[in-house]
Design a protein around this motif. Structure first.
Motif, mmCIF file in Angstrom:
data_model
loop_
_atom_site.group_PDB
_atom_site.id
_atom_site.type_symbol
_atom_site.label_atom_id
_atom_site.label_comp_id
_atom_site.label_asym_id
_atom_site.label_seq_id
_atom_site.Cartn_x
_atom_site.Cartn_y
_atom_site.Cartn_z
ATOM 1 N N MET A 105 0.850 -1.181 0.000
ATOM 2 C CA MET A 105 0.000 0.000 0.000
ATOM 3 C C MET A 105 0.889 1.234 0.000
ATOM 4 O O MET A 105 1.754 1.381 0.839
ATOM 5 N N SER A 106 0.653 2.151 -0.955
ATOM 6 C CA SER A 106 1.417 3.388 -0.988
ATOM 7 C C SER A 106 0.833 4.379 0.001
ATOM 8 O O SER A 106 -0.325 4.258 0.410
ATOM 9 N N LYS A 107 1.634 5.370 0.363
ATOM 10 C CA LYS A 107 1.175 6.352 1.346
ATOM 11 C C LYS A 107 0.050 7.223 0.797
ATOM 12 O O LYS A 107 -0.645 7.868 1.558
ATOM 13 N N ASP A 108 -0.161 7.234 -0.530
ATOM 14 C CA ASP A 108 -1.221 8.029 -1.138
ATOM 15 C C ASP A 108 -2.438 7.209 -1.545
ATOM 16 O O ASP A 108 -3.419 7.756 -2.031
ATOM 17 N N GLU A 109 -2.375 5.891 -1.363
ATOM 18 C CA GLU A 109 -3.486 5.025 -1.750
ATOM 19 C C GLU A 109 -4.659 5.197 -0.789
ATOM 20 O O GLU A 109 -4.487 5.207 0.423
ATOM 21 N N VAL A 110 -5.857 5.324 -1.351
ATOM 22 C CA VAL A 110 -7.068 5.457 -0.550
ATOM 23 C C VAL A 110 -7.658 4.066 -0.335
ATOM 24 O O VAL A 110 -7.874 3.319 -1.290
ATOM 25 N N ILE A 111 -7.901 3.735 0.913
ATOM 26 C CA ILE A 111 -8.520 2.461 1.276
ATOM 27 C C ILE A 111 -9.924 2.743 1.790
ATOM 28 O O ILE A 111 -10.102 3.525 2.731
ATOM 29 N N PHE A 112 -10.923 2.126 1.177
ATOM 30 C CA PHE A 112 -12.301 2.211 1.633
ATOM 31 C C PHE A 112 -12.635 0.899 2.323
ATOM 32 O O PHE A 112 -12.335 -0.170 1.794
ATOM 33 N N ARG A 113 -13.261 0.992 3.485
ATOM 34 C CA ARG A 113 -13.642 -0.220 4.199
ATOM 35 C C ARG A 113 -14.783 0.076 5.154
ATOM 36 O O ARG A 113 -15.091 1.234 5.446
ATOM 37 N N ARG A 114 -15.356 -0.991 5.661
ATOM 38 C CA ARG A 114 -16.432 -0.874 6.634
ATOM 39 C C ARG A 114 -15.860 -0.412 7.974
ATOM 40 O O ARG A 114 -14.751 -0.774 8.353
ATOM 41 N N PHE A 115 -16.629 0.369 8.681
ATOM 42 C CA PHE A 115 -16.292 0.817 10.021
ATOM 43 C C PHE A 115 -16.005 -0.373 10.928
ATOM 44 O O PHE A 115 -16.668 -1.408 10.848
ATOM 45 N N ALA A 116 -15.015 -0.219 11.802
ATOM 46 C CA ALA A 116 -14.710 -1.196 12.853
ATOM 47 C C ALA A 116 -14.762 -0.452 14.189
ATOM 48 O O ALA A 116 -14.474 0.752 14.248
ATOM 49 N N PRO A 117 -15.143 -1.124 15.273
ATOM 50 C CA PRO A 117 -15.246 -0.448 16.570
ATOM 51 C C PRO A 117 -13.997 0.342 16.972
ATOM 52 O O PRO A 117 -14.108 1.396 17.604
ATOM 53 N N ALA A 118 -12.824 -0.113 16.564
ATOM 54 C CA ALA A 118 -11.589 0.612 16.896
ATOM 55 C C ALA A 118 -11.507 1.970 16.196
ATOM 56 O O ALA A 118 -10.663 2.798 16.544
ATOM 57 N N ASP A 119 -12.388 2.229 15.224
ATOM 58 C CA ASP A 119 -12.399 3.492 14.482
ATOM 59 C C ASP A 119 -13.163 4.608 15.187
ATOM 60 O O ASP A 119 -13.151 5.748 14.724
ATOM 61 N N THR A 120 -13.839 4.307 16.275
ATOM 62 C CA THR A 120 -14.765 5.258 16.896
ATOM 63 C C THR A 120 -14.134 6.617 17.170
ATOM 64 O O THR A 120 -14.702 7.650 16.796
ATOM 65 N N ASP A 121 -12.982 6.671 17.802
ATOM 66 C CA ASP A 121 -12.358 7.962 18.109
ATOM 67 C C ASP A 121 -11.964 8.710 16.844
ATOM 68 O O ASP A 121 -12.134 9.932 16.754
ATOM 69 N N ASN A 122 -11.446 8.002 15.851
ATOM 70 C CA ASN A 122 -11.066 8.644 14.592
ATOM 71 C C ASN A 122 -12.285 9.190 13.845
ATOM 72 O O ASN A 122 -12.216 10.266 13.241
ATOM 73 N N HIS A 160 -9.329 5.823 4.395
ATOM 74 C CA HIS A 160 -8.104 6.364 4.959
ATOM 75 C C HIS A 160 -6.994 6.329 3.938
ATOM 76 O O HIS A 160 -7.011 5.546 2.988
ATOM 77 N N ILE A 161 -6.074 7.256 4.122
ATOM 78 C CA ILE A 161 -4.877 7.348 3.293
ATOM 79 C C ILE A 161 -3.722 7.166 4.262
ATOM 80 O O ILE A 161 -3.515 7.996 5.149
ATOM 81 N N GLY A 162 -3.028 6.052 4.128
ATOM 82 C CA GLY A 162 -2.046 5.692 5.151
ATOM 83 C C GLY A 162 -2.779 5.518 6.466
ATOM 84 O O GLY A 162 -3.810 4.859 6.535
ATOM 85 N N SER A 163 -2.306 6.141 7.513
ATOM 86 C CA SER A 163 -2.965 6.040 8.820
ATOM 87 C C SER A 163 -3.954 7.177 9.061
ATOM 88 O O SER A 163 -4.588 7.236 10.107
ATOM 89 N N ASP A 164 -4.102 8.093 8.098
ATOM 90 C CA ASP A 164 -4.983 9.251 8.255
ATOM 91 C C ASP A 164 -6.401 8.940 7.790
ATOM 92 O O ASP A 164 -6.606 8.480 6.661
#
Length: 131
Positions: A1-18, A61-65
């Motif tokens: 995965m490149s740092k500019d690649e956009v990843i689309f995925r379903r929400f996970a409980p660990a995503d709540t704060d983000n 997300h793009i990378g960890s953002d």
């Protein structure tokens, strides 16, 4: 995965704060400050409100953002409401809003909804748009 690649995925409980951070950042950027209280309860309970009810909630997300998000909340067996679409201000003007919308539309079709509706807030002094 490149740092500019956009990843689309379903929400996970660990995503709540983000998700909450993305919601508040994007809202404040356009001058909308949500009232404290129950207005944001759906974002604190995404699993129940969106996913277990038969809808969905997607993040990008793009990378960890965290870059974008949006949800589908069922109104009945045939109609789903598009909710909480946000794009982080740092990632705007890159087509992410359009892309997360396409992801949500695809999910609505896969979940066999026949109609998607949208309700939006008018910001005082900025006018409104009819879609």
């Amino acid at each position: 995965m490149s740092k500019d690649e956009v990843i689309f995925r379903r929400f996970a409980p660990a995503d709540t704060d983000n998700v909450w951070h993305l919601h508040t950042t994007a809202s404040q950027d356009v001058g909308v400050c949500s009232p404290e209280g129950t207005w944001g309860d759906d974002l604190r309970n995404i699993g129940e409100v969106y996913i277990k009810s038969g809808g969905d909630f997607m993040v990008a997300h793009i990378g960890s953002d965290f870059a974008a998000m949006g949800g589908l909340k069922p109104l009945d067996n045939d109609v789903v409401e598009l909710k909480r679409m946000r794009v982080h201000p740092s990632f705007q003007r890159r087509g992410l809003g359009r892309r997360i919308l396409r992801e949500l539309e695809s999910r609505a079709v896969a979940l066999e909804f026949k109609q998607i509706v949208l309700d939006t807030t008018t910001i005082p002094g900025r006018g409104s748009k009819t879609l």
